[in-house]
Scaffold this motif. Structure first.
Motif, PDB file in Angstrom:
ATOM      1  N   SER A 328       0.821  -1.217   0.000  1.00 57.58           N
ATOM      2  CA  SER A 328       0.000   0.000   0.000  1.00 57.58           C
ATOM      3  C   SER A 328       0.854   1.266   0.000  1.00 57.58           C
ATOM      4  CB  SER A 328      -0.939   0.006   1.210  1.00 57.58           C
ATOM      5  OG  SER A 328      -0.188  -0.080   2.423  1.00 57.58           O
ATOM      6  N   VAL A 329       2.045   1.187   0.588  1.00 60.12           N
ATOM      7  CA  VAL A 329       2.974   2.322   0.604  1.00 60.12           C
ATOM      8  C   VAL A 329       3.787   2.352  -0.687  1.00 60.12           C
ATOM      9  CG1 VAL A 329       4.978   3.336   1.769  1.00 60.12           C
ATOM     10  CG2 VAL A 329       3.104   2.373   3.111  1.00 60.12           C
ATOM     11  N   ILE A 330       4.301   1.209  -1.093  1.00 63.74           N
ATOM     12  CA  ILE A 330       5.108   1.121  -2.316  1.00 63.74           C
ATOM     13  C   ILE A 330       4.362   1.713  -3.504  1.00 63.74           C
ATOM     14  CG2 ILE A 330       6.161  -0.481  -3.969  1.00 63.74           C
ATOM     15  CD1 ILE A 330       7.760  -0.360  -1.426  1.00 63.74           C
ATOM     16  N   ALA A 331       3.072   1.455  -3.581  1.00 65.77           N
ATOM     17  CA  ALA A 331       2.262   1.883  -4.730  1.00 65.77           C
ATOM     18  C   ALA A 331       2.147   3.402  -4.843  1.00 65.77           C
ATOM     19  CB  ALA A 331       0.870   1.264  -4.623  1.00 65.77           C
ATOM     20  N   GLN A 332       2.491   4.145  -3.783  1.00 60.57           N
ATOM     21  CA  GLN A 332       2.340   5.607  -3.798  1.00 60.57           C
ATOM     22  C   GLN A 332       3.669   6.352  -3.931  1.00 60.57           C
ATOM     23  OE1 GLN A 332      -0.693   7.143  -0.855  1.00 60.57           O
ATOM     24  NE2 GLN A 332      -0.474   5.066  -0.025  1.00 60.57           N
ATOM     25  N   LEU A 333       4.750   5.627  -4.142  1.00 52.59           N
ATOM     26  CA  LEU A 333       6.069   6.260  -4.195  1.00 52.59           C
ATOM     27  C   LEU A 333       6.272   7.044  -5.489  1.00 52.59           C
ATOM     28  CD1 LEU A 333       8.192   3.402  -2.595  1.00 52.59           C
ATOM     29  CD2 LEU A 333       7.721   5.661  -1.609  1.00 52.59           C
ATOM     30  N   PRO A 334       7.176   8.021  -5.461  1.00 58.11           N
ATOM     31  CA  PRO A 334       7.406   8.850  -6.650  1.00 58.11           C
ATOM     32  C   PRO A 334       8.310   8.149  -7.667  1.00 58.11           C
ATOM     33  CG  PRO A 334       8.872   9.539  -4.897  1.00 58.11           C
ATOM     34  CD  PRO A 334       7.992   8.458  -4.310  1.00 58.11           C
ATOM     35  N   GLU A 335       8.473   8.789  -8.797  1.00 54.37           N
ATOM     36  CA  GLU A 335       9.402   8.306  -9.812  1.00 54.37           C
ATOM     37  C   GLU A 335      10.775   8.080  -9.166  1.00 54.37           C
ATOM     38  OE1 GLU A 335      11.261   9.708 -14.146  1.00 54.37           O
ATOM     39  OE2 GLU A 335       9.495  10.722 -13.320  1.00 54.37           O
ATOM     40  N   THR A 336      11.467   7.051  -9.619  1.00 49.70           N
ATOM     41  CA  THR A 336      12.677   6.608  -8.907  1.00 49.70           C
ATOM     42  C   THR A 336      13.840   6.361  -9.860  1.00 49.70           C
ATOM     43  OG1 THR A 336      11.305   5.559  -7.210  1.00 49.70           O
ATOM     44  CG2 THR A 336      13.599   4.828  -7.359  1.00 49.70           C
ATOM     45  N   PHE A 337      15.016   6.757  -9.405  1.00 47.37           N
ATOM     46  CA  PHE A 337      16.288   6.432 -10.068  1.00 47.37           C
ATOM     47  C   PHE A 337      17.063   5.534  -9.116  1.00 47.37           C
ATOM     48  CE2 PHE A 337      20.816   7.026 -10.625  1.00 47.37           C
ATOM     49  CZ  PHE A 337      21.018   7.146 -11.988  1.00 47.37           C
ATOM     50  N   ILE A 338      17.480   4.377  -9.598  1.00 48.92           N
ATOM     51  CA  ILE A 338      18.261   3.444  -8.780  1.00 48.92           C
ATOM     52  C   ILE A 338      19.586   3.164  -9.479  1.00 48.92           C
ATOM     53  CG2 ILE A 338      18.373   1.139  -7.746  1.00 48.92           C
ATOM     54  CD1 ILE A 338      15.332   1.098  -7.662  1.00 48.92           C
ATOM     55  N   LEU A 339      20.673   3.376  -8.752  1.00 51.18           N
ATOM     56  CA  LEU A 339      21.998   3.049  -9.275  1.00 51.18           C
ATOM     57  C   LEU A 339      22.510   1.799  -8.573  1.00 51.18           C
ATOM     58  CD1 LEU A 339      24.896   5.399 -10.159  1.00 51.18           C
ATOM     59  CD2 LEU A 339      25.351   3.463  -8.639  1.00 51.18           C
ATOM     60  N   THR A 340      22.878   0.800  -9.368  1.00 47.19           N
ATOM     61  CA  THR A 340      23.448  -0.438  -8.824  1.00 47.19           C
ATOM     62  C   THR A 340      24.826  -0.664  -9.424  1.00 47.19           C
ATOM     63  OG1 THR A 340      22.363  -1.740 -10.565  1.00 47.19           O
ATOM     64  CG2 THR A 340      21.205  -1.531  -8.466  1.00 47.19           C
ATOM     65  N   CYS A 341      25.629  -1.432  -8.717  1.00 51.06           N
ATOM     66  CA  CYS A 341      26.984  -1.754  -9.164  1.00 51.06           C
ATOM     67  C   CYS A 341      27.133  -3.265  -9.264  1.00 51.06           C
ATOM     68  CB  CYS A 341      28.021  -1.202  -8.192  1.00 51.06           C
ATOM     69  SG  CYS A 341      28.064   0.609  -8.132  1.00 51.06           S
ATOM     70  N   GLU A 342      27.737  -3.725 -10.341  1.00 50.01           N
ATOM     71  CA  GLU A 342      27.882  -5.169 -10.557  1.00 50.01           C
ATOM     72  C   GLU A 342      28.670  -5.821  -9.430  1.00 50.01           C
ATOM     73  OE1 GLU A 342      27.577  -8.941 -12.046  1.00 50.01           O
ATOM     74  OE2 GLU A 342      26.446  -7.146 -12.605  1.00 50.01           O
ATOM     75  N   TYR A 343      29.725  -5.143  -8.956  1.00 47.26           N
ATOM     76  CA  TYR A 343      30.604  -5.732  -7.937  1.00 47.26           C
ATOM     77  C   TYR A 343      30.285  -5.166  -6.555  1.00 47.26           C
ATOM     78  CZ  TYR A 343      33.050  -7.311 -12.077  1.00 47.26           C
ATOM     79  OH  TYR A 343      33.354  -7.909 -13.285  1.00 47.26           O
ATOM     80  N   ASP A 344      29.038  -5.345  -6.144  1.00 46.09           N
ATOM     81  CA  ASP A 344      28.560  -4.808  -4.874  1.00 46.09           C
ATOM     82  C   ASP A 344      27.590  -5.815  -4.271  1.00 46.09           C
ATOM     83  OD1 ASP A 344      27.649  -3.301  -2.746  1.00 46.09           O
ATOM     84  OD2 ASP A 344      26.620  -1.792  -3.964  1.00 46.09           O
ATOM     85  N   VAL A 345      27.787  -6.164  -3.003  1.00 48.20           N
ATOM     86  CA  VAL A 345      26.864  -7.106  -2.350  1.00 48.20           C
ATOM     87  C   VAL A 345      25.432  -6.567  -2.330  1.00 48.20           C
ATOM     88  CG1 VAL A 345      28.609  -8.231  -0.899  1.00 48.20           C
ATOM     89  CG2 VAL A 345      27.430  -6.173  -0.057  1.00 48.20           C
ATOM     90  N   LEU A 346      25.259  -5.259  -2.395  1.00 51.99           N
ATOM     91  CA  LEU A 346      23.928  -4.654  -2.329  1.00 51.99           C
ATOM     92  C   LEU A 346      23.241  -4.545  -3.691  1.00 51.99           C
ATOM     93  CD1 LEU A 346      24.556  -1.754   0.234  1.00 51.99           C
ATOM     94  CD2 LEU A 346      23.953  -4.142   0.677  1.00 51.99           C
ATOM     95  N   ARG A 347      23.895  -5.014  -4.729  1.00 52.43           N
ATOM     96  CA  ARG A 347      23.330  -4.898  -6.090  1.00 52.43           C
ATOM     97  C   ARG A 347      21.898  -5.394  -6.173  1.00 52.43           C
ATOM     98  NH1 ARG A 347      25.655  -9.210  -9.827  1.00 52.43           N
ATOM     99  NH2 ARG A 347      23.938 -10.362  -8.834  1.00 52.43           N
TER     100      ARG A 347
END
Length: 405
Positions: A328-347
């Protein structure tokens, strides 16, 4: 005098040996990485810094966190004649505001920046170069938020400070030449966690405008599964190796570090929790191309521990793990930019969040850095010695996204 030289060299050798005794994780950087040697140097420099911090604390000279803060703050840059820079207070929260001097028609976009540092280090000063650079390049008003740090100010003070500063700025944006409809929140690493949590906290508020966008730069988004493909593939790749991720998180929450191994195994997740989180954390939600470097599905679930669950409860709150927030919260979020890195545990945190957002109709721009690693964008604002090509590319993509807002 001749005797002093070997004594000095011996002392230096002993200090170096002791430092690496306390912090010497082995790195494993793939052969195809184009700036491999440079990343190895960064790895050993960071290990030396973490080890020195522990040694100085054991010797009673200064605390570990104080040393790491001083190192991360570094040397401040020279004055910038292209920006008006002001230190302000937003509801008792220290902020630094950057306004371009160039003329503009109409009001500018405003960007609140939440720095990384796992809630324990990092500062306005540490991110001075980053905020100056982005403010100049995008002709935006930037507000760097100096939220209070743990352990002096325990979690979730950091989130509360960021939310308070954001609401204050949204209500007073026009005082700084900012269009209230063009306000963006942005952060890297744990600052990305704060960004996602602040955006979620604002969706149901009626007293402030809607956020225009959120920018998440290699964010930490969940503490339920530490065996995703990116955690397996990048377990020993600098700078955020797998074990260090958990150790830093436990220190942030002031929890017992002996829980690291059982947390990695997932003993803090009940069967009910596994069923709930599976739809959001399923490896099936990660595109196949991100598994080609290797992935071994985990065996039977680790035995559930009530004691560990109690210890890790804050880990599973949306404030700490925004990926686990309700639909219900996710559905109301604004436009998003996500940066990921190939060599990152958080990718994969970023990839899974992208999937969740898109499933609810949220527009997402993904910037995936093929040779990126955790921290590369932070280093991009520094000189040639420190920056990597991946970080420069990441900065360019962030600029491009901001100019469209």
């Amino acid at each position: 005098m001749e005797l002093l030289i070997p004594i000095f060299l011996l002392a230096v050798t002993l200090v170096v040996a002791m430092v690496f005794y306390y912090e010497h994780p082995v790195a494993n950087i793939p052969p195809g990485f184009s700036e491999r040697r440079k990343l190895y140097v960064l790895h050993y420099v960071m290990n030396f810094g973490f080890g020195m911090a522990i040694l100085l604390e054991k010797l009673g000279i200064m605390s570990e966190v104080s040393f790491l803060r001083a190192i991360m703050d570094g040397i401040p840059p020279l004055k910038d004649k292209r920006l008006i820079i002001k230190d302000l207070i937003f509801e008792n929260i220290q902020v630094r505001l950057y306004q371009p001097k160039t003329s503009t028609t109409g009001q500018r976009r405003g960007v609140l920046y939440f720095h990384g540092g796992v809630g324990r280090f990092g500062s306005i000063r540490a991110y001075e170069r980053t905020c100056r650079y982005l403010a100049r390049k995008t002709n935006s008003v930037f507000v760097s938020v100096g939220y209070r740090l743990a352990p002096e100010y325990p979690y979730p003070t950091q989130f509360q400070d960021c939310l308070t500063a954001t609401i204050h700025f949204m209500k007073t944006a026009q005082d700084y030449g900012v269009d209230p409809a063009r306000i963006i929140v942005c952060g890297d690493s744990s600052g990305g966690t704060l960004t996602a949590a602040v955006a979620q906290a604002l969706v149901n508020r009626k007293d402030v405008p809607k956020l225009r966008a959120q920018i998440l730069i290699y964010p930490f988004l969940q503490a339920a599964d530490f065996n995703l493909p990116s955690y397996q593939q990048n377990a020993k790749i600098p700078v955020l190796i797998r074990e260090r991720t958990l150790i830093l998180g436990l220190k942030y929450l002031n929890k017992d570090l002996s829980a690291v191994n059982t947390l990695l195994e997932g003993s803090h997740i009940s069967e009910k929790g596994r069923q709930k989180y599976h739809k959001w954390l399923s490896v099936d939600n990660i595109p196949h191309e991100f598994k080609t470097r290797g992935y071994t599905p985990p065996g039977p679930p680790a035995p559930f521990s009530d004691e560990l669950y109690e210890l890790a409860k804050p880990f599973l709150e949306p404030l700490f793990s925004p990926l686990l927030c309700e639909d219900s919260v996710i559905a109301q979020l604004p436009e998003t930019f996500i940066l990921t890195c190939e060599y990152d545990v958080l990718r994969d945190d970023g990839l899974l969040y992208k999937k969740r957002l898109e499933d609810h109709g949220i527009k997402v721009t993904l910037c995936h850095l093929e040779e990126g690693f955790h921290g590369t964008v932070f280093l991009a604002a520094y000189g040639k010695v420190a920056r990597f090509q991946s970080g420069i590319k990441g900065m360019e993509k962030i600029q491009k996204f901001l100019r469209l807002m």
